[in-house]
Design a protein around this motif. Structure first.
Motif, PDB file in Angstrom:
ATOM      1  N   PRO A 140      49.597  47.438  43.487  1.00  0.00           N
ATOM      2  CA  PRO A 140      48.531  48.160  44.174  1.00  0.00           C
ATOM      3  C   PRO A 140      47.812  49.101  43.204  1.00  0.00           C
ATOM      4  CG  PRO A 140      50.663  48.444  45.294  1.00  0.00           C
ATOM      5  CD  PRO A 140      50.941  47.817  43.969  1.00  0.00           C
ATOM      6  N   VAL A 141      46.485  49.070  43.214  1.00  0.00           N
ATOM      7  CA  VAL A 141      45.695  49.976  42.351  1.00  0.00           C
ATOM      8  C   VAL A 141      44.436  50.393  43.099  1.00  0.00           C
ATOM      9  CG1 VAL A 141      46.250  49.226  39.992  1.00  0.00           C
ATOM     10  CG2 VAL A 141      44.536  47.976  41.294  1.00  0.00           C
ATOM     11  N   THR A 142      43.852  51.492  42.669  1.00  0.00           N
ATOM     12  CA  THR A 142      42.535  51.855  43.199  1.00  0.00           C
ATOM     13  C   THR A 142      41.481  51.179  42.315  1.00  0.00           C
ATOM     14  OG1 THR A 142      42.356  53.771  41.750  1.00  0.00           O
ATOM     15  CG2 THR A 142      43.355  54.145  43.922  1.00  0.00           C
ATOM     16  N   ALA A 143      40.274  51.050  42.869  1.00  0.00           N
ATOM     17  CA  ALA A 143      39.175  50.481  42.088  1.00  0.00           C
ATOM     18  C   ALA A 143      38.953  51.322  40.824  1.00  0.00           C
ATOM     19  CB  ALA A 143      37.911  50.424  42.948  1.00  0.00           C
ATOM     20  N   GLU A 144      39.026  52.624  40.992  1.00  0.00           N
ATOM     21  CA  GLU A 144      38.867  53.565  39.874  1.00  0.00           C
ATOM     22  C   GLU A 144      39.850  53.252  38.723  1.00  0.00           C
ATOM     23  OE1 GLU A 144      36.661  56.164  40.970  1.00  0.00           O
ATOM     24  OE2 GLU A 144      36.576  56.896  38.896  1.00  0.00           O
ATOM     25  N   GLU A 145      41.092  52.928  39.102  1.00  0.00           N
ATOM     26  CA  GLU A 145      42.109  52.646  38.071  1.00  0.00           C
ATOM     27  C   GLU A 145      41.833  51.349  37.319  1.00  0.00           C
ATOM     28  OE1 GLU A 145      46.115  54.761  39.937  1.00  0.00           O
ATOM     29  OE2 GLU A 145      45.418  52.897  40.814  1.00  0.00           O
ATOM     30  N   LEU A 146      41.012  50.471  37.921  1.00  0.00           N
ATOM     31  CA  LEU A 146      40.703  49.215  37.222  1.00  0.00           C
ATOM     32  C   LEU A 146      39.599  49.393  36.174  1.00  0.00           C
ATOM     33  CD1 LEU A 146      40.725  46.413  39.987  1.00  0.00           C
ATOM     34  CD2 LEU A 146      42.385  46.760  38.149  1.00  0.00           C
ATOM     35  N   ILE A 147      38.869  50.516  36.251  1.00  0.00           N
ATOM     36  CA  ILE A 147      37.718  50.678  35.337  1.00  0.00           C
ATOM     37  C   ILE A 147      38.127  50.496  33.864  1.00  0.00           C
ATOM     38  CG2 ILE A 147      35.881  52.219  34.503  1.00  0.00           C
ATOM     39  CD1 ILE A 147      35.736  53.409  37.335  1.00  0.00           C
ATOM     40  N   PRO A 148      39.164  51.219  33.389  1.00  0.00           N
ATOM     41  CA  PRO A 148      39.498  51.045  31.959  1.00  0.00           C
ATOM     42  C   PRO A 148      40.044  49.662  31.625  1.00  0.00           C
ATOM     43  CG  PRO A 148      41.044  52.565  33.035  1.00  0.00           C
ATOM     44  CD  PRO A 148      39.973  52.265  34.032  1.00  0.00           C
ATOM     45  N   LEU A 149      40.469  48.887  32.658  1.00  0.00           N
ATOM     46  CA  LEU A 149      41.036  47.549  32.403  1.00  0.00           C
ATOM     47  C   LEU A 149      39.958  46.460  32.449  1.00  0.00           C
ATOM     48  CD1 LEU A 149      44.237  47.753  34.661  1.00  0.00           C
ATOM     49  CD2 LEU A 149      44.012  48.279  32.225  1.00  0.00           C
ATOM     50  N   PHE A 150      38.728  46.866  32.807  1.00  0.00           N
ATOM     51  CA  PHE A 150      37.702  45.837  32.999  1.00  0.00           C
ATOM     52  C   PHE A 150      37.311  45.193  31.671  1.00  0.00           C
ATOM     53  CE2 PHE A 150      33.338  44.334  33.122  1.00  0.00           C
ATOM     54  CZ  PHE A 150      33.496  43.358  34.094  1.00  0.00           C
ATOM     55  N   ASP A 151      37.285  43.858  31.680  1.00  0.00           N
ATOM     56  CA  ASP A 151      36.925  43.116  30.469  1.00  0.00           C
ATOM     57  C   ASP A 151      36.511  41.707  30.916  1.00  0.00           C
ATOM     58  OD1 ASP A 151      36.902  41.639  28.154  1.00  0.00           O
ATOM     59  OD2 ASP A 151      38.979  42.092  27.559  1.00  0.00           O
ATOM     60  N   TRP A 152      35.264  41.324  30.616  1.00  0.00           N
ATOM     61  CA  TRP A 152      34.787  39.991  31.030  1.00  0.00           C
ATOM     62  C   TRP A 152      35.709  38.902  30.480  1.00  0.00           C
ATOM     63  CZ3 TRP A 152      31.386  38.817  34.653  1.00  0.00           C
ATOM     64  CH2 TRP A 152      30.410  39.737  35.001  1.00  0.00           C
ATOM     65  N   GLY A 153      36.280  39.146  29.299  1.00  0.00           N
ATOM     66  CA  GLY A 153      37.106  38.135  28.642  1.00  0.00           C
ATOM     67  C   GLY A 153      38.361  37.757  29.436  1.00  0.00           C
ATOM     68  N   LYS A 154      38.802  38.638  30.325  1.00  0.00           N
ATOM     69  CA  LYS A 154      40.026  38.337  31.094  1.00  0.00           C
ATOM     70  C   LYS A 154      39.731  37.500  32.336  1.00  0.00           C
ATOM     71  CE  LYS A 154      42.117  42.875  30.126  1.00  0.00           C
ATOM     72  NZ  LYS A 154      42.256  44.175  30.772  1.00  0.00           N
ATOM     73  N   ILE A 155      38.472  37.436  32.730  1.00  0.00           N
ATOM     74  CA  ILE A 155      38.118  36.759  33.989  1.00  0.00           C
ATOM     75  C   ILE A 155      37.970  35.263  33.725  1.00  0.00           C
ATOM     76  CG2 ILE A 155      36.342  36.628  35.811  1.00  0.00           C
ATOM     77  CD1 ILE A 155      35.773  39.603  35.214  1.00  0.00           C
ATOM     78  N   PRO A 156      38.613  34.413  34.540  1.00  0.00           N
ATOM     79  CA  PRO A 156      38.495  32.976  34.266  1.00  0.00           C
ATOM     80  C   PRO A 156      37.064  32.465  34.488  1.00  0.00           C
ATOM     81  CG  PRO A 156      39.688  33.376  36.322  1.00  0.00           C
ATOM     82  CD  PRO A 156      39.446  34.713  35.706  1.00  0.00           C
ATOM     83  N   LYS A 157      36.773  31.322  33.900  1.00  0.00           N
ATOM     84  CA  LYS A 157      35.434  30.729  34.052  1.00  0.00           C
ATOM     85  C   LYS A 157      35.388  29.823  35.288  1.00  0.00           C
ATOM     86  CE  LYS A 157      33.343  31.811  29.938  1.00  0.00           C
ATOM     87  NZ  LYS A 157      34.244  32.818  29.417  1.00  0.00           N
ATOM     88  N   GLU A 158      36.526  29.144  35.535  1.00  0.00           N
ATOM     89  CA  GLU A 158      36.531  28.214  36.668  1.00  0.00           C
ATOM     90  C   GLU A 158      36.808  28.987  37.969  1.00  0.00           C
ATOM     91  OE1 GLU A 158      40.397  28.664  34.768  1.00  0.00           O
ATOM     92  OE2 GLU A 158      38.451  28.090  33.941  1.00  0.00           O
ATOM     93  N   ASP A 159      36.513  28.349  39.104  1.00  0.00           N
ATOM     94  CA  ASP A 159      36.728  29.015  40.392  1.00  0.00           C
ATOM     95  C   ASP A 159      38.191  29.436  40.533  1.00  0.00           C
ATOM     96  OD1 ASP A 159      34.111  28.734  40.957  1.00  0.00           O
ATOM     97  OD2 ASP A 159      34.349  27.123  42.432  1.00  0.00           O
ATOM     98  N   ILE A 160      38.405  30.503  41.286  1.00  0.00           N
ATOM     99  CA  ILE A 160      39.761  31.052  41.426  1.00  0.00           C
ATOM    100  C   ILE A 160      40.331  30.600  42.762  1.00  0.00           C
ATOM    101  CG2 ILE A 160      41.107  33.187  41.603  1.00  0.00           C
ATOM    102  CD1 ILE A 160      38.738  34.543  40.052  1.00  0.00           C
ATOM    103  N   CYS A 161      41.404  29.824  42.691  1.00  0.00           N
ATOM    104  CA  CYS A 161      42.020  29.288  43.904  1.00  0.00           C
ATOM    105  C   CYS A 161      43.111  30.254  44.360  1.00  0.00           C
ATOM    106  CB  CYS A 161      42.584  27.917  43.567  1.00  0.00           C
ATOM    107  SG  CYS A 161      43.275  27.114  44.977  1.00  0.00           S
ATOM    108  N   LEU A 162      42.984  30.761  45.560  1.00  0.00           N
ATOM    109  CA  LEU A 162      44.004  31.685  46.073  1.00  0.00           C
ATOM    110  C   LEU A 162      45.282  30.894  46.368  1.00  0.00           C
ATOM    111  CD1 LEU A 162      41.713  33.728  48.460  1.00  0.00           C
ATOM    112  CD2 LEU A 162      42.656  34.474  46.275  1.00  0.00           C
ATOM    113  N   PRO A 163      46.441  31.455  46.059  1.00  0.00           N
ATOM    114  CA  PRO A 163      47.679  30.686  46.255  1.00  0.00           C
ATOM    115  C   PRO A 163      47.936  30.394  47.730  1.00  0.00           C
ATOM    116  CG  PRO A 163      48.169  32.945  45.589  1.00  0.00           C
ATOM    117  CD  PRO A 163      46.690  32.801  45.511  1.00  0.00           C
ATOM    118  N   ASP A 164      48.662  29.323  47.966  1.00  0.00           N
ATOM    119  CA  ASP A 164      49.059  28.960  49.318  1.00  0.00           C
ATOM    120  C   ASP A 164      49.808  30.144  49.931  1.00  0.00           C
ATOM    121  OD1 ASP A 164      48.927  27.119  51.238  1.00  0.00           O
ATOM    122  OD2 ASP A 164      50.719  26.007  50.646  1.00  0.00           O
ATOM    123  N   GLY A 165      49.560  30.435  51.181  1.00  0.00           N
ATOM    124  CA  GLY A 165      50.262  31.541  51.808  1.00  0.00           C
ATOM    125  C   GLY A 165      49.666  32.905  51.479  1.00  0.00           C
ATOM    126  N   PHE A 166      48.532  32.912  50.764  1.00  0.00           N
ATOM    127  CA  PHE A 166      47.859  34.170  50.448  1.00  0.00           C
ATOM    128  C   PHE A 166      47.424  34.813  51.766  1.00  0.00           C
ATOM    129  CE2 PHE A 166      44.183  36.708  49.560  1.00  0.00           C
ATOM    130  CZ  PHE A 166      44.532  37.363  48.402  1.00  0.00           C
TER     131      PHE A 166
END
Ligand code: GLU
Length: 317
Positions: free
Chosen positions: A286-312
């Motif tokens: 669990p994190v706040t949106a604010e806490e994600l700011i320093p972790l933001f990096d386009w390089g970490k985001i996948p290029k292909e669509d993101i499939c949510l796991p079964d049972g999500f």
């Protein structure tokens, strides 16, 4: 570097689902991580599909997620951030395009369009073949008695290219791969392409972050920016979220709308799920949106669509 101005541009045609929330989260993180501001524009162009009640829900859900904005919203400044209240502005710029000789009425029916169009290379969009481009004044007068026209913008035989913040170089030849496109519908409602490009320009938006389903709209919008004399914003598109069975999330997927999730989870849990799903968090927590700011990096985001796991979402929390 000049001040970054990002934006949220929701269409209030239903509750916000997890995919909309992911787009807003990344748009917000990108702007905030550069010390930029964020505006909230209400894309309620189509009066039959949109409602301000939905918009107020979306605003409450953005607040709940911890995503704030610096200007805009449905009730701010005499509703001037609502596209439904901006048609006089759109008319003014529509007339400018007409004066440039770039706009013409199109009387084609849906069936004629399908019969006379070539399918687009990759996304199934139809390329208009210019059937109504050369109509004479007499033909226009005659056809106008039978049918109200839509209005198309004539595109040049030219490549428009830009460097997407996430997907890199994107090039489209407007006449070969897009064709003249509608900027005002027959019922007088201005089209998304015109309104979005114009508002981004007039509102000083410097960075547009949105779902990759809109990647192929960007060349048209850049072309409109050029015609209106604006410097186009930078564009960054993000992969779409899909359900475990590969189906794209839509506003009908009630189980994944933020309102439903907010009855079972805390905002930090939902933001944590999104942060993990898009690669900003290696492990779910669990994190706040604010806490994600320093972790933001386009390089970490996948290029292909993101499939949510079964049972999500149960599996993640
Ligand atoms: N209004 C669109 C939506 O809700 C987004 C348009 C844009 O970001 O340009 O999907």
């Amino acid at each position: 570097m000049s001040q970054v101005i990002g934006r949220f541009a929701p269409t209030p045609s239903g509750r916000m689902h997890l995919g909309n929330a992911l787009s807003c989260l990344i748009a917000w993180l990108s702007a905030r991580s550069q010390g930029g501001s964020v505006i909230l524009r209400v894309e309620d162009l189509d009066p039959e599909r949109s409602s301000w009640a939905y918009m107020r829900d979306i605003e409450a859900e953005l607040h709940w997620l911890g995503l704030n904005w610096d200007a805009g919203g449905v009730d701010a400044d005499g509703h001037q951030w609502c596209q439904s209240r901006r048609s006089e502005i759109y008319t003014e710029y529509f007339e400018r395009l007409r004066e440039m000789g770039l706009v013409y009425p199109c009387f084609c029916s849906r069936a004629q369009l399908h019969a006379a169009s070539a399918p687009h290379r990759s996304d199934g969009r139809f390329i208009y073949q210019g059937t109504c481009r050369g109509l004479s004044e007499e033909e226009i007068a005659k056809k106008s008695k039978v049918r109200l026209p839509a209005w198309r913008l004539q595109v040049p035989d030219r490549e428009v290219s830009f460097c997407d913040l996430h997907y890199g170089e994107y090039i489209e030849n407007l006449s070969e791969e897009c064709g003249d496109f509608i900027i005002r519908r027959a019922d007088g409602v201005y089209a998304y392409q015109l309104a979005a490009a114009l508002d981004d320009g007039l509102m000083g938006v410097t960075e547009v972050v949105r779902g990759s389903d809109l990647l192929s709209s960007s060349p048209r919008q850049i072309w409109l920016h050029e015609l209106f004399g604006f410097a186009p914003p930078r564009y960054g598109h993000i992969p779409l979220l899909t359900a475990a069975d590969g189906r794209r999330l839509s506003k009908r997927d009630g189980d994944l709308d933020i309102e439903t999730l907010s009855r079972r989870y805390r905002p930090e849990e939902v933001v944590g799920m999104l942060g993990h799903a898009c690669g900003l968090l290696e492990e779910y927590r669990p994190v706040t949106a604010e806490e994600l700011i320093p972790l933001f990096d386009w390089g970490k985001i996948p290029k292909e669509d993101i499939c949510l796991p079964d049972g999500f979402p149960e599996r993640l929390v």
